[in-house]
Design an enzyme around this catalytic site. Structure first.
Site, short mmCIF file in Angstrom:
data_model
loop_
_atom_site.label_atom_id
_atom_site.label_comp_id
_atom_site.label_asym_id
_atom_site.label_seq_id
_atom_site.Cartn_x
_atom_site.Cartn_y
_atom_site.Cartn_z
N GLY A 27 20.28 -40.59 -54.29
CA GLY A 27 21.21 -39.56 -54.77
C GLY A 27 22.31 -40.15 -55.61
O GLY A 27 22.24 -41.31 -56.02
N ASN A 28 23.32 -39.38 -55.87
CA ASN A 28 24.47 -39.88 -56.64
C ASN A 28 25.75 -39.24 -56.12
O ASN A 28 25.72 -38.36 -55.27
CB ASN A 28 24.27 -39.63 -58.14
CG ASN A 28 24.17 -38.15 -58.44
OD1 ASN A 28 25.15 -37.42 -58.36
ND2 ASN A 28 22.95 -37.69 -58.75
N ARG A 29 26.89 -39.66 -56.69
CA ARG A 29 28.19 -39.29 -56.11
C ARG A 29 28.76 -37.98 -56.64
O ARG A 29 29.90 -37.64 -56.33
CB ARG A 29 29.19 -40.41 -56.38
CG ARG A 29 29.07 -41.57 -55.41
CD ARG A 29 29.91 -42.74 -55.87
NE ARG A 29 31.27 -42.36 -56.21
CZ ARG A 29 32.04 -42.99 -57.10
NH1 ARG A 29 31.55 -44.03 -57.74
NH2 ARG A 29 33.25 -42.58 -57.35
N SER A 30 28.02 -37.26 -57.45
CA SER A 30 28.59 -36.04 -58.03
C SER A 30 28.97 -35.04 -56.93
O SER A 30 28.19 -34.74 -56.04
CB SER A 30 27.56 -35.40 -58.96
OG SER A 30 28.08 -34.20 -59.46
#
Ligand code: CTP
Length: 406
Positions: free
Chosen positions: A208-211
């Site tokens: 995933g990512n930090r958005s």
């Protein structure tokens, strides 16, 4: 300077209206106060009378043995009506056109901009009835100042707390600057993607990512407040959903692609704010990977479809806005190149290396690249303020035909 009618309703937050009154006065505005009977049980009318230097309206002419006011006299000469805090009950009355109190009678007869700052417990705020009423007020032209999340008087944590007095006054100033409100996106359909996709490795793990989705959320609220029909395709955003916005869940890059393709033909403006994974595991393992099987594992990844580029290739007259969260000094050039490569009208660049910009925070530092040769590097500001600038740029292109990157 303006004459403001401040309506105070019942709730623990009523005392904060004294601060609102004081700040408005410091800005040079005249403030007259009307209160509901319930509000008087929280803060006495004498406090508002002393601070405003004016009589406080509490009774409608004829609603008790007390002298009472005529709502048209109260409204006379007022430039804006502010209701803060606005209780669920008063909001419901305002939405349905009830006129049983001096405050709601004033609202019904008021012909200028109206700003409403709700405050109530989380369950009441999240109830569909309240959401409907807020949506009705919005459609009737009121500016709604979303309540904040936090610890409420009943000990619960969640949305419902009255916005800070300074934020309320800022909204009043904005509404005064644009009498009747800026509804320049009325009739437009805006599709926004937000959040970050998660690509499964196995049944419980993902890449995933930090958005956080905050920028997309701010864009959606701003577009809605400007009169647009807003559809939000969201990936894993953990923020409260707002009234007046349609949400479609799309947790993975593949789901994001499907949802955006389905919604795209009907939109006038697409703002692709989501952080969509560029790679995903070729195949998610069944069940949960067991670490006793190996000391090291390799997850093979494959490219996902670039949703924005794909939509750009199938566009009709839509205005397209992309985002580019880049790292470091050469990022701006990469963002400029992205605009050309994906053939979109506007790319919003932010430098992920700047502390407090992009991702989780409430603020952002952006450069709006396009339309055409325009390029605007904006100072640090709230994501809502960034959103207004981005919508200004997008709005200027609606109806101009497909402009691509020319
Ligand atoms: N985007 C998309 N689909 C993807 C990847 C990105 O629609 N699979 C969109 C994003 O929503 C954003 C824009 O493309 O509006 C730019 O995303 P970004 O990740 O910065 O660019 P990439 O094209 O992935 O380029 P790179 O990773 O090489 O920087």
């Amino acid at each position: 300077m303006a004459e403001i009618l401040l309506g105070v309703t019942g709730g623990v937050a009523a005392y904060k209206s004294l601060d609102v009154l004081r700040i408005l006065q410091r800005q040079g505005h005249g403030v007259s106060v009307v209160m509901t009977h319930t509000a008087e049980r929280f803060v006495g009318s004498a406090s508002f009378a002393a601070l405003s230097g004016r009589e406080v309206g509490t009774h409608l002419f004829g609603d008790s043995d007390q002298p009472g006011y005529h709502h048209l006299d109260v409204n006379d000469g007022k430039d804006l009506m502010l209701v803060a805090p606005a209780s669920a009950n008063t909001i419901s009355q305002m939405a349905s056109g009830g006129a049983t109190s001096l405050l709601t009678s004033c609202y019904l007869a008021f012909r200028g901009p109206v700003v409403v700052a709700p405050a109530m417990n989380t369950s009441m705020w999240l109830h569909p009835a309240t959401a409907r009423n807020i949506e009705t007020l919005r459609r009737d032209g009121a500016h709604i100042i979303e309540p904040e999340s936090g610890l409420l008087a009943d000990g619960a944590v969640g949305p419902g707390r009255l916005a800070e007095p300074a934020a309320i006054v800022a909204a009043v100033e904005t509404a005064l600057g644009a009498p009747g409100g800026v509804r320049d996106m009325e009739g437009l359909s805006v599709l926004i993607s937000a959040g970050g996709t998660r690509e499964p490795i196995d049944a419980v793990r993902y890449v995933g990512n930090r958005s956080s989705g905050r920028m997309g959320w701010a864009l959606a609220a701003a577009a809605r407040d400007r009169g647009a029909e807003v559809t939000m395709v969201q990936a894993n955003v953990d923020l409260p959903r707002e009234a007046g916005i349609r949400y479609v869940d799309a947790p993975t890059a593949a789901a994001m692609r499907d949802a955006c393709r389905a919604e795209f033909p009907a939109c006038d403006v697409l703002i692709m704010c989501a952080a969509v994974a560029d790679y995903r595991p070729v195949a998610a393992a069944d069940g949960k990977l067991d670490k006793s099987r190996a000391d090291a594992i390799t997850v093979e990844m494959e490219r996902t479809t670039d949703v924005l580029a794909e939509l750009s290739a199938m566009r009709g007259g839509q205005v397209l806005v992309g985002f580019a969260a880049e790292h470091g000094p050469e990022g701006l050039d990469r963002a400029r190149a992205k605009r050309v490569r994906k053939a979109v009208d506007i790319v919003v660049h932010n430098d992920a290396a700047v502390p407090g910009a992009a991702f989780e925070g409430p603020e952002n530092v952006i450069t709006i690249i396009g339309p055409g040769d325009d390029e605007a590097s904006l100072p640090r500001m709230t994501k809502r303020e960034c959103a207004e600038h981005i919508l200004d740029a997008a709005r200027s292109l609606v109806g101009a035909g497909p402009v691509g990157t020319s």
